[in-house]
Enzyme design. Structure first.
Site, PDB file in Angstrom:
ATOM      1  N   ASN A 143      14.650   6.142  21.742  1.00 19.56           N
ATOM      2  CA  ASN A 143      15.385   5.115  21.043  1.00 19.56           C
ATOM      3  C   ASN A 143      15.092   3.660  21.688  1.00 19.56           C
ATOM      4  O   ASN A 143      15.910   2.736  21.009  1.00 19.56           O
ATOM      5  CB  ASN A 143      16.907   5.300  21.277  1.00 19.56           C
ATOM      6  CG  ASN A 143      17.529   5.135  22.632  1.00 19.56           C
ATOM      7  OD1 ASN A 143      16.526   5.173  23.490  1.00 19.56           O
ATOM      8  ND2 ASN A 143      18.833   5.525  22.745  1.00 19.56           N
ATOM      9  N   CYS A 144      14.029   3.532  22.484  1.00 13.25           N
ATOM     10  CA  CYS A 144      13.786   2.235  22.887  1.00 13.25           C
ATOM     11  C   CYS A 144      12.981   1.199  21.708  1.00 13.25           C
ATOM     12  O   CYS A 144      12.209   2.011  21.047  1.00 13.25           O
ATOM     13  CB  CYS A 144      13.018   2.292  24.123  1.00 13.25           C
ATOM     14  SG  CYS A 144      12.192   0.674  24.748  1.00 13.25           S
TER      15      CYS A 144
END
Length: 114
Positions: free
Chosen positions: A9-10
């Site tokens: 999710n970065c």
């Protein structure tokens, strides 16, 4: 084949994986939240990249460390800390053979991986 370490999710990881896909670069993505890091893996990284370059000192995880933890110089202790808190390393970390690179830079990646 490249090994790309990061967190799914970065935003930087998303951008990096999109670039790799667009440029048809063969890679394996390792989500360190799904496949926890081993301190031995981080020790290998620290043999290639100085701790100063590997640590993400802008992260919330870094800011939450104690002053004692931030002052660590022993690479074994740093490796243990990163293995316990994988958000401490700069993402993405790319392993290409024996070479290790931290962070996404489109120009550099074009020179190295295309």
């Amino acid at each position: 084949m490249l090994r790309v370490y990061g967190i799914k999710n970065c935003d930087t990881i998303k951008k990096s994986l999109k670039w790799l896909d667009k440029n048809e670069v063969d890679y394996e993505f390792i989500d360190v939240r799904q496949q926890p890091l081993q301190k031995e893996t981080v020790n290998v990284w620290l043999q290639q990249v100085p701790a100063e370059s590997l640590l993400n000192k802008r992260s919330t995880s870094w800011r939450n460390l104690s002053d004692e933890q931030k002052a660590l110089e022993d690479t074994t202790k740093i490796a243990e800390l990163i293995a316990e808190q994988p958000t401490l390393f700069k993402r993405p970390l790319v392993q290409s053979g024996q070479a290790i690179h931290c962070g996404f830079n489109e120009k550099l990646w074009s020179e190295r991986y295309l």
